[in-house]
Design an enzyme around this catalytic site. Sequence first.
Site, PDB file in Angstrom:
ATOM      1  N   GLY A   6      61.979  28.422  20.640  1.00  0.00           N
ATOM      2  CA  GLY A   6      63.025  27.623  19.822  1.00  0.00           C
ATOM      3  C   GLY A   6      63.610  27.733  20.099  1.00  0.00           C
ATOM      4  N   ASN A   8      66.685  27.064  22.223  1.00  0.00           N
ATOM      5  CA  ASN A   8      67.533  26.466  22.185  1.00  0.00           C
ATOM      6  C   ASN A   8      68.046  26.361  20.748  1.00  0.00           C
ATOM      7  OD1 ASN A   8      68.460  25.435  24.749  1.00  0.00           O
ATOM      8  ND2 ASN A   8      67.039  25.523  25.272  1.00  0.00           N
ATOM      9  N   LEU A  81      56.543  12.561  23.482  1.00  0.00           N
ATOM     10  CA  LEU A  81      56.826  11.253  23.752  1.00  0.00           C
ATOM     11  C   LEU A  81      57.100  10.309  22.081  1.00  0.00           C
ATOM     12  CD1 LEU A  81      57.544   8.901  25.642  1.00  0.00           C
ATOM     13  CD2 LEU A  81      55.642   7.268  25.330  1.00  0.00           C
ATOM     14  N   ILE A  82      58.807   9.937  22.686  1.00  0.00           N
ATOM     15  CA  ILE A  82      59.023   9.776  20.764  1.00  0.00           C
ATOM     16  C   ILE A  82      58.598   7.629  20.709  1.00  0.00           C
ATOM     17  CG2 ILE A  82      61.458   9.005  19.482  1.00  0.00           C
ATOM     18  CD1 ILE A  82      60.529  12.174  20.253  1.00  0.00           C
ATOM     19  N   ASN A  96      68.245  14.916  24.072  1.00  0.00           N
ATOM     20  CA  ASN A  96      66.969  16.312  24.611  1.00  0.00           C
ATOM     21  C   ASN A  96      68.327  16.687  25.968  1.00  0.00           C
ATOM     22  OD1 ASN A  96      64.777  16.595  25.330  1.00  0.00           O
ATOM     23  ND2 ASN A  96      64.216  15.415  26.967  1.00  0.00           N
ATOM     24  N   HIS A  98      67.240  18.133  29.314  1.00  0.00           N
ATOM     25  CA  HIS A  98      65.953  18.884  30.179  1.00  0.00           C
ATOM     26  C   HIS A  98      66.052  19.432  31.503  1.00  0.00           C
ATOM     27  CE1 HIS A  98      62.411  17.756  32.284  1.00  0.00           C
ATOM     28  NE2 HIS A  98      63.513  17.660  33.640  1.00  0.00           N
ATOM     29  N   ASP A 139      62.802  10.546  29.970  1.00  0.00           N
ATOM     30  CA  ASP A 139      63.737  11.510  30.764  1.00  0.00           C
ATOM     31  C   ASP A 139      64.365  10.546  31.927  1.00  0.00           C
ATOM     32  OD1 ASP A 139      62.832  14.246  30.316  1.00  0.00           O
ATOM     33  OD2 ASP A 139      61.893  13.803  32.383  1.00  0.00           O
TER      34      ASP A 139
HETATM   35  C1  GRF Z   1      63.598  24.498  27.491  1.00  0.00           C
HETATM   36  O1  GRF Z   1      63.688  24.576  28.665  1.00  0.00           O
HETATM   37  C2  GRF Z   1      64.262  22.822  27.400  1.00  0.00           C
HETATM   38  O2  GRF Z   1      65.082  22.427  28.806  1.00  0.00           O
HETATM   39  C3  GRF Z   1      63.036  22.232  27.040  1.00  0.00           C
HETATM   40  O3  GRF Z   1      61.748  22.883  27.281  1.00  0.00           O
HETATM   41  C4  GRF Z   1      62.339  24.221  26.772  1.00  0.00           C
HETATM   42  C5  GRF Z   1      62.150  24.621  25.544  1.00  0.00           C
HETATM   43  O4  GRF Z   1      62.859  26.021  25.087  1.00  0.00           O
HETATM   44  N1  GRF Z   1      62.997  20.465  27.014  1.00  0.00           N
HETATM   45  P1  GRF Z   1      63.308  26.748  24.144  1.00  0.00           P
HETATM   46  O5  GRF Z   1      61.548  26.622  23.014  1.00  0.00           O
HETATM   47  O6  GRF Z   1      64.465  26.327  23.528  1.00  0.00           O
HETATM   48  O7  GRF Z   1      63.179  27.733  24.341  1.00  0.00           O
END
Ligand code: GRF
Length: 190
Positions: A6, A8, A81-82, A96, A98, A139
């Site tokens: 988490g 991000n 998958l949503i 999303n 990626h 994706d």
């Molecule tokens: C990120 O690298 C994102 O691109 C991918 O999953 C990872 C999540 O990292 N989809 P975090 O849980 O936000 O640290």
Amino acid sequence: MASGSGSNAEAIAKYFRGHADVEVDCIVSNKPSAFVLKRAEKLEIDHWYFDRKDFYQTNKLTDQLKSRNIHFVILAGFLWLIPKEFIAAYTDRIINIHPSLLPKYGGKGMYGGHVHEAVIANNEKESGITIHLVDEIYDNGKILKQVKVIVSRDDTPDTLASKIHAIEHKYFPPTIESYVLGEGRQLIGN
Ligand code: GRF
């Protein structure tokens, strides 16, 4: 929505703290033990987890989100998958991130460390991030932003993951901001 650490989700929550037009209302996970739920607690953001049955066989989550008047859904390391019904409820309003330059290193099984391992194994000279809208194919949705990083000869999957995380934290929140206040805003009618 997040399945793992988490970082991000936390970067997004901090970016929008005190923002005039955008609020992070809640953080939800498909894993009760995901560290993202601890982060949510510390950030004092409502949070909960849901199981596979609820997610795939009921509309419980979308009903909860709608009743909270949520306009956009951000997938920040969310691994399931949503389902179609969820996408229909939030068409062009699910974003999303990626950790590669899609369409390279995307698709089923290409997540987290697997992506970086494949990039290093193939001697790629660059990798990066892709922020995109979500449709029914992994994706695949419209790309909102891509940012490149150089892969150096001595990079390992771990060092590459750190580089990628740093640019994710820098670019994901402002990309969300410009979409939800720009193109995306027309979809919510206010
Ligand atoms: C990120 O690298 C994102 O691109 C991918 O999953 C990872 C999540 O990292 N989809 P975090 O849980 O936000 O640290």
